[in-house]
Design an enzyme around this catalytic site. Structure first.
Site, short mmCIF file in Angstrom:
data_model
loop_
_atom_site.label_atom_id
_atom_site.label_comp_id
_atom_site.label_asym_id
_atom_site.label_seq_id
_atom_site.Cartn_x
_atom_site.Cartn_y
_atom_site.Cartn_z
N GLN A 92 0.81 -1.21 0.00
CA GLN A 92 0.00 0.00 0.00
C GLN A 92 0.84 1.26 0.00
O GLN A 92 2.04 1.24 0.30
CB GLN A 92 -0.92 0.00 1.22
CG GLN A 92 -0.19 -0.07 2.55
CD GLN A 92 -1.13 -0.30 3.72
OE1 GLN A 92 -1.41 0.63 4.48
NE2 GLN A 92 -1.61 -1.53 3.87
N HIS A 282 4.80 0.15 0.69
CA HIS A 282 5.33 -0.63 1.81
C HIS A 282 4.37 -1.75 2.18
O HIS A 282 3.18 -1.71 1.87
CB HIS A 282 5.58 0.25 3.02
CG HIS A 282 4.34 0.92 3.56
ND1 HIS A 282 3.82 2.07 2.99
CD2 HIS A 282 3.50 0.61 4.58
CE1 HIS A 282 2.73 2.44 3.65
NE2 HIS A 282 2.51 1.55 4.62
N ARG A 301 -4.13 0.63 -2.35
CA ARG A 301 -3.48 -0.67 -2.33
C ARG A 301 -2.85 -1.01 -3.69
O ARG A 301 -3.41 -0.70 -4.73
CB ARG A 301 -4.47 -1.75 -1.91
CG ARG A 301 -4.94 -1.57 -0.46
CD ARG A 301 -6.02 -2.55 -0.05
NE ARG A 301 -6.35 -2.36 1.36
CZ ARG A 301 -7.23 -1.46 1.80
NH1 ARG A 301 -7.87 -0.69 0.93
NH2 ARG A 301 -7.47 -1.33 3.09
#
Length: 418
Positions: A92, A282, A301
């Site tokens: 995301q 990340h 996302r």
């Protein structure tokens, strides 16, 4: 001072044991991904006087302090969490403040319900965050330099990856990263699923080969060197390739597995932290940590999830910049409080480690604070009352309230900068 009863969020990726173990209670058998501490409208902490949201709404300036209200409005601007990843969290990114305000206004104008699965912006705020490890903690964070990722993928010797290798060796750097991520997320799902499987098998094979060549007793550094570099420690190569293979085990066929190979593999030791700003892709893979963030739900996302992925909006928000992940270690202040320095004013996280026999300490401040115990037994005194904290328990202290700390253990302090 208000003792907090904090809600547990049972997301599927959560560990079933880490948070119960910290709290000293029996696991329920269900995942316990996060414990929230704060006044988030979706799951506020409770106090003996009602929810923390209700307590603050009754007297914003009295609880938050006039400077914090003037700076951030009549709401607690941060959310503190215990985060326990037993499986990878969705890959995301989060928007910056301008992007969040524009996106929220746009979706409001389009009459998209806040609860709609395809809604991107649940509020008009940004969501910078800091994760501090309580146990060894593993994640993926930020883009690796494209040439290094090209070498990593080339070493896998998978024919379907060669177009990505060629793109990554193109210049400029930001264009290479953008083109590869766009290609991965826009590819035919059936074709990409087969490539994910083949890539994961190659990663598992190389992880096993590198594990055999690693010197006994060696450990990988916190942030990997180029895993494809023959001079890199075998332990680093093993950890990186094993992480990517593990993603496919949890999310078979998911394009996010390939997207994740673009990112730095990071391991934190207890007390180390990562700051994640806007646009930085990340995911967290495994471990227990204390997380603090601006009070927002805005998540875009990239993969590793069955949830909605808005590829065009995602590509607009992602910052296509390669950078080494900066592992933060707290800086000690003159009074012994260790501060995790970040460029964000909505939150400030610090840690106090009190040895046996430590003198009482003064925690009074003109900003609101949540105090969380993660080890030992800590007692807080103020307003004629005392609250004893054990691991995983916390209190809210209003701005200006006199607060003294005694006992031994570890206490995390969350507040704001005004």
């Amino acid at each position: 001072m208000d003792r907090l009863a904090n809600p547990i969020r049972p997301y599927a990726w959560g560990s079933a044991t880490a948070i119960p173990h910290l709290l000293g209670v029996a696991p329920t058998g269900e995942p316990q991904a996060e414990q929230w501490m704060g006044a988030h409208p979706g799951a506020p902490s409770r106090t003996p006087r009602g929810t923390l949201t209700e307590v603050i709404d009754t007297d914003p300036e009295g609880t938050l302090g006039a400077p914090a209200v003037a700076r951030f409005g009549p709401h607690l601007p941060f959310l503190l969490k215990l985060l326990a990843a037993g499986a990878p969290v969705s890959l995301q990114v989060h928007p910056d403040l301008t992007q969040a305000r524009e996106g929220y206004a746009r979706e409001q104008q389009q009459d998209i319900p806040l609860t709609a699965g395809h809604r991107n912006y649940k509020d008009a705020n940004h969501k910078p965050e800091l994760i501090c490890a309580l146990t060894p903690f593993e994640g993926l964070c930020g883009f690796r330099p494209p040439h290094a990722t090209a070498d990593l993928l080339a070493r896998l010797d998978v024919d379907g990856l060669k177009p990505y290798v060629d793109l990554l060796r193109a210049t400029p750097e930001d264009a290479a990263l953008r083109e590869v991520l766009t290609a991965i997320l826009s590819a035919d799902r059936t074709e990409i699923a087969a490539l994910v499987t083949e890539t994961a098998q190659a990663c598992a094979r190389l992880a096993a080969e590198d594990a055999r060549t690693a010197e006994p007793g060696t450990t990988a550094p916190a942030a990997d060197p180029d895993p494809a570099d023959p001079a890199a420690p075998a332990a680093a190569r093993t950890a990186a390739y094993a992480a990517y293979a593990g993603l496919a085990h949890h999310y078979p066929g998911d394009p996010g597995v390939l997207a994740a190979t673009l990112l730095n593999h990071v391991r934190l030791q207890p007390g180390e932290a990562l700051f994640l700003g806007a646009g930085v892709p990340h995911t967290y893979l495994h471990g227990l940590g204390v997380e603090i963030m601006a009070n927002s739900d805005n998540v875009l996302r990239c993969g590793l999830t069955p949830k909605h992925i808005d590829v065009p909006e995602l590509l607009r928000v992602v910052r296509f910049e390669a950078a080494d992940p900066a592992v933060l270690r707290p800086e000690a202040s003159p009074d012994g409080e260790e501060v995790y320095d970040t460029p964000i004013d909505e939150f400030r996280l610090s840690r106090l480690t009190r040895p046996e026999g430590a003198s009482p300490g003064d925690l009074t401040t003109d900003t609101p604070q949540i105090l969380l115990c993660t080890a030992g037994t800590i007692t807080l005194h103020g307003g004629g009352t005392s609250e004893t904290l054990t691991p995983g328990t916390s209190v809210f202290v209003a701005a200006g309230d006199r607060t003294e700390v005694t006992g031994s253990g570890t206490l995390f302090r969350a507040t704001v900068v005004v």
